[in-house]
Design an enzyme around this catalytic site. Structure first.
Site, short mmCIF file in Angstrom:
data_model
loop_
_atom_site.label_atom_id
_atom_site.label_comp_id
_atom_site.label_asym_id
_atom_site.label_seq_id
_atom_site.Cartn_x
_atom_site.Cartn_y
_atom_site.Cartn_z
N ASP A 1 0.72 -1.16 0.07
CA ASP A 1 0.04 0.02 -0.17
C ASP A 1 0.84 1.30 0.05
O ASP A 1 2.15 1.06 0.39
CB ASP A 1 -0.94 -0.09 1.22
CG ASP A 1 -2.06 0.98 1.08
OD1 ASP A 1 -2.01 1.82 0.06
OD2 ASP A 1 -3.11 0.81 1.75
C1 BGC Z 1 -4.89 3.40 0.07
C2 BGC Z 1 -5.15 2.23 -1.03
C3 BGC Z 1 -5.09 3.07 -2.35
C4 BGC Z 1 -3.83 3.72 -2.40
C5 BGC Z 1 -3.31 4.29 -3.72
C6 BGC Z 1 -3.60 3.87 -0.02
O1 BGC Z 1 -3.66 5.37 0.86
O2 BGC Z 1 -4.91 2.87 1.47
O3 BGC Z 1 -6.38 1.62 -0.97
O4 BGC Z 1 -5.18 2.23 -3.36
O5 BGC Z 1 -3.70 4.85 -1.44
O6 BGC Z 1 -4.16 5.64 -3.91
#
Ligand code: BGC
Length: 754
Positions: A256
Site C-alpha cells: 500500500d
Molecule cells: C490506500 C489504497 C489506495 C492507495 C493508492 C492508499 O492510501 O490505502 O487503498 O489504493 O492509497 O491511492
C-alpha cells in the site's frame, strides 16, 4: 547515490517467454528501479493519466513499458481537470460500492461490476485497478467499510473473486487489498492489530484465501498496519509462508502506498513492488544488496513478479488508443447493479408504491451520496437524485420542498467547506440535516399521498466514523422521521425511509416510526433511479444484509476495542504518537481483537443477542419456501440440494445462506452458526421453483487449531440452517460425520486459480 537506469544497447526485449533471461540481463540498479514505483525523483517521470495511483519504472531498452495502477475499487478514480471552475471535464462511472455489491449475495453482480470497471480502465489506459477492497467488517465504524464486502469471510472472498474474474476476463489486472487485518483507519499507517492465530486464519486472511481459490488476482496489496507487532509489509510469515505457501498465490505483492520503511525486510518478506515509490527506496535496496542485508535472490524474485505482471497488461500487449467506454450503457449497468443489493428492511404494506403525490424529506433526497471518500471517490456525472428517480417514475413531487432543500444543500456544503466540521481526505463531507417545522410538514401533507425521507451517512479513507455523531442519527434527523410520521400517520398516510448509508447505523431510536425502510447503501451515480425501481416494484428487492445491524453498538464483543470516539482530526497524523500527546495509545497505537473469532453475527448469535437487523436479513415483495433438502457426504465433500419455490404473487429472486453449527471437537467454543455456502436464484415467477446445488468441502467446515497449526473437522452432528437471515432459518437439517478430519494449512490441490 546516482542511479544508473540509463540505456544499454542490443538487449533482449521482454516477452512472455524470456523473463528469466531479462532478469539475468538487468543490472542491479535497473532491478532496484523496476521494483520501486516510477516517481517524481526519476528523470522522465510522467504520471500520464490524471489521478493515477502509481506507475512502474520503464526500461525501454529491454522493451519494458511503464504500467499504470489506478484506484479503485468502485470505479476508475480519474482526477478530473476542472473547466473554468464550472465542473470536471472528465467523468468516469460511479458504480455501486462494495457493501451494496456484497448485499446482492450474487457473484454475477460482482462479475458484471468488474467488467464495467475494466472497460473504463481500458479507456483511460489503466493496467491494474486497485481493488477489490475486501477487509473484514470487524467493526461497524471503520471508515472504509463501504468499500469492503462483509463481516463474513466466505461472502467477502467469493464476491471479491467474482469481481477479480470480471475485471481480469477483460485483460485488466486487479489488486486485492489490504492484506491483512486492516480494519480501522485511525492511525492506519502504524496501528498494530493484535489478534490470535485462530481469528487470523478463520476470519482475517480467510476471505483472501477464498478469493485466491476462486480467482487469480494479478496483484495483491499488503496493508499499512502492523499485525502482532510487525508491519504486514515486513512479515515473511504473512506474505510468503501464508500467502504464497499455504494459499498458493502466484501473483505480485504491491505495498500500500507507503514511504520508506525497512525496504530490505519488505523485499525479503515478499513485497515485489513499492508504491507510490520513492527514490530513497531504490537507493536503500542497492545499499542493502551491497552490504549483504538483502539477498540478490530476493530482489530477483521481486523483479520476476514485476515482469510477469507487465507482460499481462494492456500497456505491454498494446493499448488501443481509440477504446472508448460506453458511459451510457455503464450508467444503465450501475442502475441495474444497484437494484440488486438494496435491502428492504421493513415493509408494513407500504411498498411497492404506485406513482402518486410524494413529499420528499431529508437533504439526501436531493443530494444523494453515490459513494464514499478517499481512494474510492469517483468524479462522476451529475448524480441521479431520489427526487429525479421518483419523478422519472411518474411521481408528482412537492417542488416547494425541493427548492428549500436545494438551497439548504448549497448552504450546508459551504458551511462544511468553511468550518471543516468533519475533515475528509478526498471527497465530500457529511452534511447536517435541516430542521423542518411541524407546520411545514402539515402543509406539505395536505397535498401529498405519501412521504419519503432519505437519511444519509458518508465515510472514507483515513477516518473512522464516530459512534455518537455518525453511527447514531442526530436529533434533527430523528425528529424529522418522528414528526413526518406523526403528521402523515395522523392523516392515514404512509412514510418510507431510504437509508443512503456507508455502513451499519443505529436503527433502534427511530425504526418504529416509519412504515417501510429501504437500505440503498451508497448506490453510485444512478442511485435515484435504482431506488425508484425498487420502491415502485419494477425490481423486487433481493438484497440481504452482509453485516449485522446491532440493537446497541456495545452488543459486539469487540466494541470497546476500536477507536469508536476518536477525537483527532486526520487519523493518520494526529494519531501517530498518541502517548506524546497525552492520549491513551489503546485503540490508536494498538488494537486488541479481544473477541477473537466472535465477530458480527458469529458473536451476536452465539451470545444469544438479537440484532436490530441480523446478518442475511432482507425482505421481498414475494415469499419463498424451501423443500426437497438432501444432504449427503461424498468423499471429502458435503453435497446439498434444496428446492426454492416462489409462493408469493410477484416474480422475485431469493438469496439463500447455508449456515452450519459444528460439533465442538477439541475446541472450547465455536460460533453457533457460520455461513458455509450461499447462492442466489434466477428471477422466479409466481409458483416457479429452482433446484439449487451446493458442494461444501469438509475442510470448509473446520476450525483452526493454532497449537497444532491445522484445520480440524470434528466428528458428530452438523446442523445446517437454510435461509437468508442467520437467526431465522426456514429449514434446519442435521448431518452426521462419523470420522474426524485434520487438514494441513497448505492445500494439496489448490489453487485452481487461472
Ligand atoms: C490506500 C489504497 C489506495 C492507495 C493508492 C492508499 O492510501 O490505502 O487503498 O489504493 O492509497 O491511492
Amino acid at each position: 547515490m546516482a542511479l544508473g537506469c540509463a540505456a544499454a544497447s542490443a538487449q533482449p526485449k521482454l516477452s512472455q517467454d524470456n523473463i528469466p533471461e531479462i532478469v539475468s540481463a538487468l543490472s542491479t540498479e535497473q532491478k532496484a528501479c523496476l521494483v520501486v514505483g516510477f516517481n517524481s525523483g526519476c528523470e522522465g517521470y510522467d504520471p500520464g493519466i490524471p489521478g493515477t495511483g502509481g506507475i512502474t519504472y520503464p526500461i525501454p531498452q529491454f522493451g519494458i513499458p511503464s504500467i499504470v495502477m489506478m484506484d479503485g475499487p468502485v470505479g476508475v478514480r480519474l482526477e478530473s481537470d476542472w473547466k473554468d471552475g464550472k465542473g470536471p471535464v472528465h467523468f468516469m462511472t460511479s458504480f455501486p460500492t462494495g457493501l451494496l455489491t456484497a448485499a446482492s449475495w450474487d457473484r454475477t453482480v460482482a462479475y458484471k461490476l468488474g467488467q464495467g470497471i475494466a472497460e473504463e480502465c481500458l479507456s483511460v489506459g489503466a493496467d491494474v485497478i486497485l481493488g477489490p477492497g475486501m477487509n473484514l467488517l470487524r467493526n461497524p465504524l471503520c471508515g472504509r467499510n463501504f468499500e469492503y464486502f462483509s463481516e463474513d469471510p466466505l461472502l467477502s472472498g467469493s464476491i471479491a473473486a467474482a469481481y477479480v474474474n470480471g475485471v481480469q476476463d477483460k485483460g485488466v489486472g486487479t489488486s486485492v487489498k489490504h492484506f491483512a487485518a486492516n480494519n480501522q483507519e485511525v492511525n492506519r499507517l502504524d496501528a498494530d492489530s493484535r489478534l490470535d492465530t485462530r481469528a487470523l486464519r478463520e476470519l482475517y486472511v480467510r476471505g483472501f484465501e477464498i478469493c485466491l481459490r476462486e480467482s487469480s488476482p494479478w496483484t495483491l496489496m499488503a496493508s499499512y498496519n502492523m499485525l502482532n507487532g510487525t508491519y504486514t509489509q515486513e512479515s515473511h510469515e504473512l506474505l510468503t509462508d501464508i500467502l504464497r505457501g499455504d494459499f498458493g498465490y502466484e501473483g505480485l505483492v504491491v505495498t500500500d502506498w507507503t514511504g520508506k520503511r525497512n525496504t530490505p525486510a519488505q523485499v525479503h518478506a515478499g513485497c515485489d513492488l513499492f508504491m507510490g515509490g520513492m527514490k530513497v527506496q531504490t537507493e536503500h535496496i542497492l545499499q542493502s544488496i551491497e552490504n549483504g542485508s538483502l539477498a540478490i535472490e530476493d530482489l530477483d524474485r521481486a523483479v520476476t513478479k514485476v515482469l510477469e505482471l507487465i507482460v499481462k497488461t494492456p500497456a505491454f500487449r498494446g493499448n488501443n488508443p481509440d477504446y472508448q467506454p460506453d458511459l451510457v450503457s455503464h450508467a444503465k449497468l450501475a442502475r441495474e447493479l444497484a437494484c440488486e443489493g438494496m435491502v428492504l428492511m421493513k415493509n408494513n404494506e407500504t411498498l411497492p408504491l404506485q406513482p402518486c403525490r410524494a413529499a420528499l424529506f431529508g437533504v439526501h433526497s436531493y443530494d444523494l451520496i453515490p459513494g464514499g471518500n478517499g481512494a474510492a471517490f469517483i468524479e462522476c456525472p451529475p448524480v441521479v437524485q431520489v427526487y429525479d428517480g421518483l419523478k422519472d417514475a411518474g411521481f408528482s413531487l412537492d417542488d416547494g420542498l425541493k427548492r428549500l432543500y436545494d438551497g439548504y444543500a448549497a448552504f450546508a456544503a459551504a458551511d462544511v467547506a468553511l468550518n471543516h466540521k468533519i475533515p475528509v481526505h478526498v471527497g465530500k463531507a457529511q452534511k447536517s440535516e435541516l430542521e423542518i417545522t411541524f407546520d411545514l410538514i402539515k402543509s406539505v401533507e395536505k397535498t401529498s399521498d405519501v412521504a419519503v425521507i432519505t437519511l444519509g451517512r458518508v465515510s472514507g479513507e483515513a477516518r473512522d466514523r464516530s459512534l455518537s455523531k455518525e453511527f447514531f442519527f442526530s436529533k434533527e434527523e430523528v425528529d424529522l422521521v418522528k414528526n413526518v410520521c406523526d403528521v402523515f400517520h395522523a392523516a392515514g398516510k404512509k412514510v418510507a425511509v431510504v437509508l443512503n448509508i456507508c455502513g451499519a447505523v443505529d436503527t433502534e431510536s427511530w425504526s418504529n416510526y416509519p412504515d417501510a425502510i429501504l437500505c440503498a447503501w451508497l448506490p453510485g451515480e444512478e442511485g435515484g433511479h435504482s431506488i425508484a425501481d425498487v420502491m415502485t416494484g419494477k425490481v423486487n428487492p433481493s438484497g440481504r444484509l452482509p453485516m449485522s445491524f446491532p440493537l446497541d453498538y456495545f452488543d459486539f464483543a469487540g466494541a470497546f476495542d476500536f477507536p469508536y470516539e476518536f477525537k483527532g482530526t486526520r487519523a493518520n497524523e494526529s494519531a501517530a504518537h498518541p502517548e506524546r500527546r497525552g492520549m491513551d495509545p489503546k485503540n490508536i497505537s494498538f488494537t486488541d481483537y479481544v473477541e477473537s473469532v466472535f465477530v458480527g453475527y458469529r458473536d451476536l448469535f452465539t451470545a444469544g443477542k438479537s440484532a436490530a437487523y441480523p446478518f442475511g436479513f432482507g425482505l421481498s415483495y414475494t415469499r419463498f419456501i424451501y423443500s426437497d433438502i438432501e444432504i449427503s457426504q461424498s468423499g471429502e465433500n458435503v453435497e446439498l440440494d434444496v428446492t426454492v419455490t416462489n409462493v408469493g404473487q410477484v416474480a422475485g429472486k431469493d438469496a439463500l445462506g447455508i449456515y452450519v453449527q459444528a460439533p465442538l471437537g477439541r475446541f472450547e467454543r465455536k460460533p453457533l452458526c457460520e455461513l458455509r455456502a450461499f447462492g442466489k436464484t434466477a428471477l422466479l415467477e409466481h409458483g416457479q421453483s429452482e433446484k439449487m446445488h451446493f458442494t461444501i468441502p469438509l475442510r470448509d467446515l473446520a476450525s483452526f487449531n493454532s497449537e497444532l497449526s491445522r484445520w480440524e473437522v470434528a466428528e458428530g452432528k452438523y446442523v445446517f440452517r437454510f435461509g437468508a437471515d442467520n437467526s431465522n432459518p426456514f429449514v434446519t437439517k442435521a448431518f452426521k460425520l462419523s470420522t474426524p478430519r485434520n487438514y494441513p494449512v497448505r492445500r494439496a490441490c489448490e489453487p485452481k486459480n487461472k
